[in-house]
Design a protein around this motif. Structure first.
Motif, mmCIF file in Angstrom:
data_model
loop_
_atom_site.group_PDB
_atom_site.id
_atom_site.type_symbol
_atom_site.label_atom_id
_atom_site.label_comp_id
_atom_site.label_asym_id
_atom_site.label_seq_id
_atom_site.Cartn_x
_atom_site.Cartn_y
_atom_site.Cartn_z
ATOM 1 N N ALA A 267 -7.360 12.096 0.225
ATOM 2 C CA ALA A 267 -7.225 11.221 -0.953
ATOM 3 C C ALA A 267 -5.912 11.350 -1.397
ATOM 4 N N MET A 268 -5.374 10.094 -2.017
ATOM 5 C CA MET A 268 -4.050 10.068 -2.615
ATOM 6 C C MET A 268 -4.397 10.500 -4.028
ATOM 7 N N GLY A 269 -3.145 11.169 -4.455
ATOM 8 C CA GLY A 269 -3.083 11.571 -5.975
ATOM 9 C C GLY A 269 -1.994 12.193 -6.143
ATOM 10 N N LEU A 270 -1.828 13.052 -7.484
ATOM 11 C CA LEU A 270 -0.737 13.928 -7.852
ATOM 12 C C LEU A 270 -1.131 15.090 -8.614
ATOM 13 N N CYS A 271 -0.454 15.959 -8.451
ATOM 14 C CA CYS A 271 -0.854 17.435 -9.203
ATOM 15 C C CYS A 271 0.199 17.275 -10.444
ATOM 16 N N LEU A 483 1.782 -1.647 -18.202
ATOM 17 C CA LEU A 483 2.136 -2.438 -16.961
ATOM 18 C C LEU A 483 2.840 -3.575 -17.305
ATOM 19 N N GLY A 484 3.911 -3.832 -16.279
ATOM 20 C CA GLY A 484 4.521 -4.819 -16.585
ATOM 21 C C GLY A 484 4.286 -6.099 -15.932
ATOM 22 N N PRO A 485 4.925 -7.240 -15.388
ATOM 23 C CA PRO A 485 4.549 -8.264 -14.664
ATOM 24 C C PRO A 485 3.753 -8.029 -13.425
ATOM 25 N N LEU A 486 3.058 -8.975 -12.812
ATOM 26 C CA LEU A 486 2.362 -8.734 -11.644
ATOM 27 C C LEU A 486 3.490 -8.784 -10.488
ATOM 28 N N PRO A 487 3.046 -8.273 -9.226
ATOM 29 C CA PRO A 487 4.041 -8.301 -8.238
ATOM 30 C C PRO A 487 4.227 -9.681 -7.822
ATOM 31 N N ALA A 488 5.120 -10.208 -6.984
ATOM 32 C CA ALA A 488 5.398 -11.477 -6.646
ATOM 33 C C ALA A 488 4.197 -11.856 -5.508
ATOM 34 N N PRO A 517 -2.920 -4.525 -8.564
ATOM 35 C CA PRO A 517 -2.059 -4.537 -7.738
ATOM 36 C C PRO A 517 -0.731 -3.763 -8.056
ATOM 37 N N ARG A 518 -0.276 -3.559 -9.501
ATOM 38 C CA ARG A 518 0.754 -2.968 -10.071
ATOM 39 C C ARG A 518 0.358 -1.395 -9.837
ATOM 40 N N LEU A 519 -0.804 -0.988 -9.442
ATOM 41 C CA LEU A 519 -1.185 0.315 -9.319
ATOM 42 C C LEU A 519 -1.227 0.839 -7.871
ATOM 43 N N GLU A 520 -0.803 0.003 -6.956
ATOM 44 C CA GLU A 520 -0.721 0.255 -5.813
ATOM 45 C C GLU A 520 0.303 1.521 -5.393
ATOM 46 N N PRO A 521 0.216 2.293 -4.366
ATOM 47 C CA PRO A 521 0.891 3.656 -4.278
ATOM 48 C C PRO A 521 2.578 3.343 -4.147
ATOM 49 N N ASP A 522 2.726 2.233 -3.457
ATOM 50 C CA ASP A 522 4.297 2.033 -3.388
ATOM 51 C C ASP A 522 5.161 1.864 -4.793
ATOM 52 N N LEU A 523 4.111 1.175 -5.789
ATOM 53 C CA LEU A 523 4.739 0.806 -6.883
ATOM 54 C C LEU A 523 4.690 1.758 -7.874
ATOM 55 N N LEU A 524 3.671 2.695 -7.823
ATOM 56 C CA LEU A 524 3.526 3.655 -8.541
ATOM 57 C C LEU A 524 4.582 4.899 -8.218
ATOM 58 N N LYS A 525 4.903 4.784 -6.921
ATOM 59 C CA LYS A 525 6.265 5.767 -6.554
ATOM 60 C C LYS A 525 7.431 5.395 -7.218
ATOM 61 N N VAL A 529 6.274 8.390 -9.921
ATOM 62 C CA VAL A 529 5.039 9.242 -9.686
ATOM 63 C C VAL A 529 4.940 9.668 -8.454
ATOM 64 N N GLU A 530 4.798 11.060 -8.382
ATOM 65 C CA GLU A 530 4.891 11.868 -7.157
ATOM 66 C C GLU A 530 3.728 12.013 -6.574
ATOM 67 N N LEU A 531 3.199 10.969 -5.941
ATOM 68 C CA LEU A 531 1.978 10.911 -5.307
ATOM 69 C C LEU A 531 1.984 11.760 -3.926
ATOM 70 N N GLN A 532 0.899 12.192 -3.600
ATOM 71 C CA GLN A 532 0.809 13.240 -2.472
ATOM 72 C C GLN A 532 -0.600 12.892 -1.902
ATOM 73 N N GLU A 533 -0.699 13.284 -0.606
ATOM 74 C CA GLU A 533 -2.080 13.187 0.132
ATOM 75 C C GLU A 533 -2.806 14.699 -0.149
ATOM 76 N N PHE A 534 -3.952 14.650 -0.819
ATOM 77 C CA PHE A 534 -4.766 15.974 -0.689
ATOM 78 C C PHE A 534 -6.052 15.795 0.267
ATOM 79 N N ARG A 535 -5.729 16.774 1.281
ATOM 80 C CA ARG A 535 -6.905 17.035 2.318
ATOM 81 C C ARG A 535 -7.911 17.968 1.851
ATOM 82 N N LEU A 536 -9.236 17.310 1.244
ATOM 83 C CA LEU A 536 -10.224 18.233 0.690
ATOM 84 C C LEU A 536 -11.113 18.551 1.626
ATOM 85 N N ILE A 537 -11.609 19.762 1.543
ATOM 86 C CA ILE A 537 -12.517 20.376 2.588
ATOM 87 C C ILE A 537 -13.673 20.894 1.750
#
Length: 537
Positions: A267-271, A483-488, A517-525, A529-537
């Motif tokens: 799952a994608m998230g941030l610490c 949040l700013g304007p919506l992406p194109a 769509p303003r919260l998609e990972p690329d736009l958050l980065k 925002v330092e997103l990373q993948e967490f592999r949960l077990i």
């Protein structure tokens, strides 16, 4: 079975033969339930008639507190086996208004029975040692008393996990009929699957069908008995903590999960930070008597604030006030709900306890009853923690210093995660409250000064939605001002519920979604925002 109950002209709930105090309990519930009408959407009460109106009571109805004998008789009645069974929930929730509760020769309508249960929850301050279990029973029965269709499967699973069934797969299958078809996540009873497989399927189907991971909120390390990944709640055991509410730590972002082999969920998230210290283990509730309540709060102030002075001390007291009740304040709700404590009064009580502690006075402040109900409700079974960046929080009892506090996209509450030795995988310890990041601050930063967030209940949808209040104009809006304007290519879509939530359309691809769509990972980065993948077990 669901069709039988929904089509029945009447349903009789048989509790069994009479005992010595059955009539006392049944008649008391009937009397209390006839005094009020209940708005089950808001869980508020009003006098059933003018004869029960009390202008001098803050509750507006004539509040009659049961005697100790009545409390014990009600406890005995609600302790009967019928109330523990999981399958009876659909029996009463799907039945029509012509439903009656019968015990021996005493019969009352289920409407009055449910109203009476709601009435009794207003007396949680009674310290009768013989009936402490009653509060848990009353909260569980509120689920039975509300015949409103439930909105989400994971919420119903959480509300019913104290109930009993012989086949643990029925934890899921017995309640499917209680939620709308679209919320059943395409799950159908399949008894070729094991209970762990059924529980895991709930998580995966929520991720697939709804692009959400809110079900992770109900995970709790070391509390289960089944061999499950830590990202799968063990619904076969009851929960020792009350689930957190009023959550939007992920800013309502879309989840991006990926199920890998060998039971790993990515799952994608941030610490955000790590746990620095455990300040208090809430093994017992803080007593509601005047001295004991002030003493309990005073001990927390000493542990958290210490020798801090001036503005820094004030800031920590404010944070402690919010943290202990997870910021469940009346000012943050619309329409107004008197069930919640007022922020101003709650903060005054914390400040008064601080003054009492420092002045070594012999007369403690009078406890704020509704605030202490919420403090005990949310802190019980949890620990008070401080983080490496100086924040206060309430975390699962299994939390240890060094554990990470993270926001996972698609999960509305922060999670405590514990990394393995190599740091490649993480275990879910449980959900937590961390002051200052519960409304999207980790992703979007703090709200501008004039804005505050409100949670509005929409009875037509049976759910709460977040709104943003402009403190200067008094106007509310759905769109987050951070949040700013919506992406194109994207635009807002007009729809019937647009006063409650946004919908978006991409004119180029035709995608139609409720996720911003303003919260998609690329736009958050791109926002840092330092997103990373967490592999949960």
């Amino acid at each position: 079975m669901p069709n039988i109950y929904t089509s029945a002209k009447g349903v009789i709930v048989w509790l069994g033969p009479e005992s010595d105090d059955t009539a006392i309990a049944m008649n008391a519930i009937q009397d209390l339930g006839s005094r009020v009408t209940v708005d089950w959407d808001l869980r508020t009460m009003a006098p059933a008639s003018e004869s029960h109106f009390d202008p001098d009571s803050e509750k507006s109805y004539d509040a009659v507190e049961p005697s100790p004998q009545v409390w014990r008789s009600i406890h005995n009645l609600l302790g009967r086996a019928w109330f523990e069974r999981l399958w009876i929930i659909q029996e009463v929730c799907l039945a029509g208004k012509n439903t009656h509760v019968v015990c021996g020769s005493v019969e009352i309508s289920y409407e009055h029975f449910g109203n009476g249960i709601c009435y009794l929850t207003n007396w949680k301050g009674v310290d009768e040692p013989q009936i402490q279990r009653l509060w848990e029973l009353l909260e569980q029965l509120l689920v039975l008393s509300n015949k409103t269709t439930f909105s989400q499967l994971d919420w119903v699973l959480a509300q019913t996990r104290q109930s009993q069934c012989s086949d643990q797969r029925d934890r899921v299958y017995a309640i499917l009929s209680l939620v709308p078809e679209k919320e059943r996540l395409e799950i159908r009873p399949d008894y070729t699957l094991s209970a762990p497989e059924v529980f895991q399927r709930v998580v995966l189907q929520q991720a697939r069908c709804r692009s959400q991971l809110n079900v992770l909120r109900f995970c709790s390390m070391n509390s289960g008995i089944m061999d499950l990944p830590t990202w799968v709640p063990d619904w076969s055991v009851g929960s020792s903590v009350e689930s957190l509410r009023r959550l939007r730590a992920d800013a309502a972002a879309k989840a991006y999960p990926c199920f890998e082999s060998e039971g790993i969920l990515a799952a994608m998230g941030l610490c955000i930070t790590v746990v620095d210290n455990i300040k208090k283990d809430f093994t017992d509730r803080i007593p509601r008597t005047r001295y004991a309540s002030a003493k309990g709060i005073g001990e927390l102030i000493s542990a958290v604030v210490g020798g801090e002075t001036n503005n820094r001390r004030t800031d920590k007291l404010h944070s402690l006030c919010r943290t202990l009740c997870t910021a469940e304040f009346r000012e943050m709700s619309t329409p107004d709900n008197p069930e919640f404590p007022l922020l101003e009064e709650s903060l005054k009580y914390i400040m008064d306890c601080d003054d009492w502690l420092r002045q070594n006075s012999t007369k403690p402040p009078r406890p704020h009853s509704s605030y202490m109900v919420y403090v005990n409700g949310f802190s019980s079974g949890r620990v008070l923690v401080t983080s490496a960046d100086g924040r206060l929080g309430l975390a699962p009892r299994a939390t240890k210093p060094g554990d990470k506090i993270c926001v996972i996209l698609g999960c509305s509450s922060p999670l405590v995660l514990r990394s393995d030795d190599n740091g490649f995988t993480h275990k879910v310890v449980g959900e937590c409250y961390l002051d200052g990041i519960m409304t999207g601050e980790a992703l979007l930063g703090e709200l501008p000064k004039k804005w505050m967030m409100l949670q509005k209940y929409y009875p037509e949808y049976h759910v709460n939605y977040w709104l943003f209040l402009d403190g200067n104009t008094g106007q509310t809006r759905v769109d987050d001002p951070r949040l700013g304007p919506l992406p194109a290519g994207w635009r807002f879509k007009s729809h019937e519920e647009e006063d409650a939530w946004n919908r978006f359309v991409n004119d180029g691809t035709g995608e139609d979604t409720m996720f911003d769509p303003r919260l998609e990972p690329d736009l958050l980065k791109a926002r840092g925002v330092e997103l990373q993948e967490f592999r949960l077990i």
